[in-house]
Design an enzyme around this catalytic site. Sequence first.
Site, PDB file in Angstrom:
ATOM      1  N   GLU A  20       0.732  -1.133   0.052  1.00  0.00           N
ATOM      2  CA  GLU A  20       0.065  -0.013  -0.156  1.00  0.00           C
ATOM      3  C   GLU A  20       0.987   1.119   0.058  1.00  0.00           C
ATOM      4  O   GLU A  20       1.880   1.326   0.746  1.00  0.00           O
ATOM      5  CB  GLU A  20      -0.735   0.089   1.210  1.00  0.00           C
ATOM      6  N   HIS A  21       0.688   2.167  -0.576  1.00  0.00           N
ATOM      7  CA  HIS A  21       1.194   3.298  -0.895  1.00  0.00           C
ATOM      8  C   HIS A  21       2.819   3.389  -1.552  1.00  0.00           C
ATOM      9  O   HIS A  21       3.506   4.088  -1.006  1.00  0.00           O
ATOM     10  CB  HIS A  21       1.166   4.262   0.473  1.00  0.00           C
ATOM     11  N   ASP A  23       2.897   1.826  -4.910  1.00  0.00           N
ATOM     12  CA  ASP A  23       2.802   1.996  -6.372  1.00  0.00           C
ATOM     13  C   ASP A  23       3.222   3.154  -7.195  1.00  0.00           C
ATOM     14  O   ASP A  23       3.953   3.159  -8.185  1.00  0.00           O
ATOM     15  CB  ASP A  23       1.209   1.429  -6.955  1.00  0.00           C
ATOM     16  N   SER A  88     -12.637  -0.099  -5.468  1.00  0.00           N
ATOM     17  CA  SER A  88     -12.227   0.855  -6.696  1.00  0.00           C
ATOM     18  C   SER A  88     -13.309   0.845  -7.880  1.00  0.00           C
ATOM     19  O   SER A  88     -13.183   0.315  -8.743  1.00  0.00           O
ATOM     20  CB  SER A  88     -10.786   0.422  -7.282  1.00  0.00           C
ATOM     21  N   SER A  89     -14.565   1.423  -7.467  1.00  0.00           N
ATOM     22  CA  SER A  89     -15.420   1.318  -8.340  1.00  0.00           C
ATOM     23  C   SER A  89     -14.819   2.488  -9.563  1.00  0.00           C
ATOM     24  O   SER A  89     -15.385   2.151 -10.783  1.00  0.00           O
ATOM     25  CB  SER A  89     -16.554   2.032  -7.842  1.00  0.00           C
ATOM     26  N   SER A  90     -13.975   3.366  -9.244  1.00  0.00           N
ATOM     27  CA  SER A  90     -13.552   4.174 -10.266  1.00  0.00           C
ATOM     28  C   SER A  90     -12.759   3.435 -11.351  1.00  0.00           C
ATOM     29  O   SER A  90     -12.908   3.651 -12.421  1.00  0.00           O
ATOM     30  CB  SER A  90     -12.692   5.661  -9.868  1.00  0.00           C
ATOM     31  N   GLU A 118      -7.714   8.884 -14.757  1.00  0.00           N
ATOM     32  CA  GLU A 118      -8.420   9.107 -13.418  1.00  0.00           C
ATOM     33  C   GLU A 118      -7.597  10.263 -12.685  1.00  0.00           C
ATOM     34  O   GLU A 118      -8.204  11.077 -12.120  1.00  0.00           O
ATOM     35  CB  GLU A 118      -7.967   7.887 -12.366  1.00  0.00           C
ATOM     36  N   ASP A 130      -4.654   0.275  -9.270  1.00  0.00           N
ATOM     37  CA  ASP A 130      -6.306  -0.221  -9.227  1.00  0.00           C
ATOM     38  C   ASP A 130      -6.628  -0.632 -10.834  1.00  0.00           C
ATOM     39  O   ASP A 130      -7.263  -1.658 -10.931  1.00  0.00           O
ATOM     40  CB  ASP A 130      -7.061   0.726  -8.882  1.00  0.00           C
TER      41      ASP A 130
HETATM   42  C1  GLA Z   1      -5.319   4.475  -4.097  1.00  0.00           C
HETATM   43  C2  GLA Z   1      -4.702   4.600  -5.726  1.00  0.00           C
HETATM   44  C3  GLA Z   1      -3.618   3.664  -5.764  1.00  0.00           C
HETATM   45  C4  GLA Z   1      -2.714   3.461  -4.490  1.00  0.00           C
HETATM   46  C5  GLA Z   1      -3.454   3.134  -3.369  1.00  0.00           C
HETATM   47  C6  GLA Z   1      -2.646   3.276  -2.185  1.00  0.00           C
HETATM   48  O1  GLA Z   1      -6.226   3.158  -3.999  1.00  0.00           O
HETATM   49  O2  GLA Z   1      -5.552   4.680  -6.533  1.00  0.00           O
HETATM   50  O3  GLA Z   1      -3.082   3.906  -6.984  1.00  0.00           O
HETATM   51  O4  GLA Z   1      -1.705   4.401  -4.613  1.00  0.00           O
HETATM   52  O5  GLA Z   1      -4.540   4.354  -3.029  1.00  0.00           O
HETATM   53  O6  GLA Z   1      -1.997   1.967  -2.257  1.00  0.00           O
END
Ligand code: GLA
Length: 308
Positions: A20-21, A23, A88-90, A118, A130
């Site tokens: 997480e955080h 990418d 992640s609906s978007s 996005e 995502d």
């Molecule tokens: C959101 C972003 C992703 C990623 C996460 C954190 O979901 O869309 O690209 O950075 O936060 O891991």
Amino acid sequence: MRSESTWHGKAPGRVNLIGEHVDYLGGIVLPAAVDRFTEVTGQASANWSIASDVEGGLAYVRAVGEELGVVPQDVHVNSQIPPNAGISSSAALLVAVAAGLRPDMDGREAALACQRAEQKATGVHVGVMDQFASALGRQGDALLLDCATLEYELVPFPDEVAIAVIDSGEHRSLAATPYNQRRREAEAGDPKRMRHVHSEIARVRAFVAALRERDFNRLGELLKESHASLRDDFEVSTPNVDALVERASSIDGCYGARIMGAGFGGSMLALLDRTKTQPFVAVLGRPVLICSTADGAFAPARAGRPPD
Ligand code: GLA
């Protein structure tokens, strides 16, 4: 009204198992596409328009259309993914539109186009995770993605483990969070933020090893460590989410839990012994989505398996 030129696209939501955080810093991540889908139909029109239950959907649809260089479209959206569900609906909306308009596109290129769309639609400098998971995830697998090279590997995900996504009830739009600020801090090399980034990348590798060894308790420990790092070093959790993660982790059958996605509220991931899913949901007393892995919209066709 349907015509010859009506197109159709379908794409799944995603979970992020771990990573997480990292990418947007070129780290490695382990998301999976999950079995909740957004479907879209559309046809060329004089202006962009959308009929949808997804808030803000028009900006996304227009942005991805512009990335793909198509003329304006009337788009109708039908989604099984509730907004704010945390899967992640978007990304599902963007990838569904890309799959409908450009079904032959390379999956990596589609993910990148959707990421740019996005960013343009929201002003948030999201990473590619995502969109990539929604495009190229695989039923039965998690996707180990190197965000620096976009090389990826499928890692089998065990049927005995259920994926639970828990709604914290703290909903927010990413644009209203310090997401961009965290990204800037990490890019500037802030030591505390970087401590999270380095430890999280090590946890992704350890998680993949534990999956291969089918060591489910280890998966849970790594989720708990990831949560502590996101809470203390990256500072993207909230007291409410911390309390819910503690509570979820203490319920029988839960291997571990952590905040998932961007954070600042939002949703949590818990991994469960599949045979104990129902009592877990009953005891937790929060809205929970139990998900299974699914095929992404651009997943290569499997030999010997008819398309859905
Ligand atoms: C959101 C972003 C992703 C990623 C996460 C954190 O979901 O869309 O690209 O950075 O936060 O891991």
